[in-house]
Design a protein around this motif. Structure first.
Motif, short mmCIF file in Angstrom:
data_model
loop_
_atom_site.label_atom_id
_atom_site.label_comp_id
_atom_site.label_asym_id
_atom_site.label_seq_id
_atom_site.Cartn_x
_atom_site.Cartn_y
_atom_site.Cartn_z
N LEU A 68 0.85 -1.20 0.00
CA LEU A 68 0.00 0.00 0.00
C LEU A 68 0.88 1.24 0.00
O LEU A 68 1.85 1.33 0.75
N ARG A 69 0.52 2.20 -0.85
CA ARG A 69 1.29 3.45 -0.94
C ARG A 69 0.35 4.64 -0.89
O ARG A 69 -0.64 4.70 -1.62
N LEU A 70 0.70 5.58 -0.04
CA LEU A 70 -0.13 6.77 0.17
C LEU A 70 0.48 7.95 -0.59
O LEU A 70 1.67 8.20 -0.52
N SER A 71 -0.36 8.67 -1.29
CA SER A 71 0.09 9.82 -2.07
C SER A 71 -0.05 11.11 -1.27
O SER A 71 -0.94 11.24 -0.44
N ASP A 72 0.84 12.06 -1.52
CA ASP A 72 0.63 13.39 -0.96
C ASP A 72 0.21 14.35 -2.07
O ASP A 72 0.19 15.55 -1.90
N ARG A 73 -0.14 13.76 -3.24
CA ARG A 73 -0.58 14.55 -4.37
C ARG A 73 -2.10 14.46 -4.45
O ARG A 73 -2.67 13.37 -4.45
N HIS A 74 -2.75 15.59 -4.51
CA HIS A 74 -4.20 15.64 -4.53
C HIS A 74 -4.71 15.90 -5.95
O HIS A 74 -4.06 16.62 -6.71
N VAL A 75 -5.85 15.31 -6.25
CA VAL A 75 -6.42 15.46 -7.59
C VAL A 75 -7.78 16.14 -7.50
O VAL A 75 -8.68 15.66 -6.80
N LEU A 76 -7.88 17.26 -8.19
CA LEU A 76 -9.12 18.03 -8.23
C LEU A 76 -9.70 17.95 -9.63
O LEU A 76 -9.02 18.28 -10.60
N GLU A 77 -10.94 17.51 -9.72
CA GLU A 77 -11.61 17.42 -11.02
C GLU A 77 -12.84 18.32 -10.98
O GLU A 77 -13.64 18.24 -10.05
N LEU A 78 -12.95 19.17 -11.96
CA LEU A 78 -14.11 20.05 -12.05
C LEU A 78 -15.00 19.54 -13.17
O LEU A 78 -14.53 19.29 -14.28
N CYS A 79 -16.27 19.40 -12.87
CA CYS A 79 -17.21 18.96 -13.89
C CYS A 79 -17.34 20.05 -14.95
O CYS A 79 -17.60 21.21 -14.64
#
Ligand code: FES
Length: 144
Positions: A68-79
């Motif tokens: 298991l690997r945890l990211s510190d990168r966040h993903v924002l998706e706008l409709c």
């Protein structure tokens, strides 16, 4: 359709007894598989809240399982679908100014939640009636 954290939590909670560690690990594995090989940074807090455990417990669990690997990168998706796109256009311009190593901004299609829009998805969690105030608050919570 894109992976939805709330749906996944609902599914795994229905599969096991409350506090079932196997269901939690299965949720984390799915989160990782559906998000490019890393667990989105927001998932442990959301899963901890849903399961009524401490986030530190989940983070320790992730550290104990080498796959298991945890990211510190966040993903924002706008409709950017037909119903949200026009309202989200200004928010998209703002979001792109905040983009960087810890935040990826994507334009997405209709999330099939048009009645609650404009919608955005941050690390797999959908937020309705999105506006700049909400986005600023969410990014501040992430320290971005
Ligand atoms: S257009 Fe945004 S949810 Fe449908």
């Amino acid at each position: 359709m894109a992976w939805d954290l709330d749906e996944a939590i609902g599914y795994y909670k229905s599969q096991g007894a409350p506090g079932d560690q196997n269901a939690l690990v299965a949720l984390l594995r799915e989160a990782q598989q559906e998000n490019g090989g890393v667990i989105p940074a927001h998932v442990p807090a959301a899963a901890a809240e849903a399961y009524g455990v401490k986030e530190s417990f989940l983070l320790a669990l992730i550290r104990r399982i080498p796959s298991l690997r945890l990211s510190d990168r966040h993903v924002l998706e706008l409709c950017c679908g037909k119903n949200c796109g026009r309202k989200n256009a200004e928010l998209l311009r703002y979001a792109e100014t905040r983009q960087g190593p810890r935040l990826e901004v994507r334009q997405g299609g209709c999330m099939r939640l048009c009645g609650k829009g404009p919608n955005i998805r941050l690390d797999g969690r959908v937020y309705h009636k999105a506006d700049r105030q909400l986005l600023e608050k969410l990014l501040a919570e992430l320290g971005i």
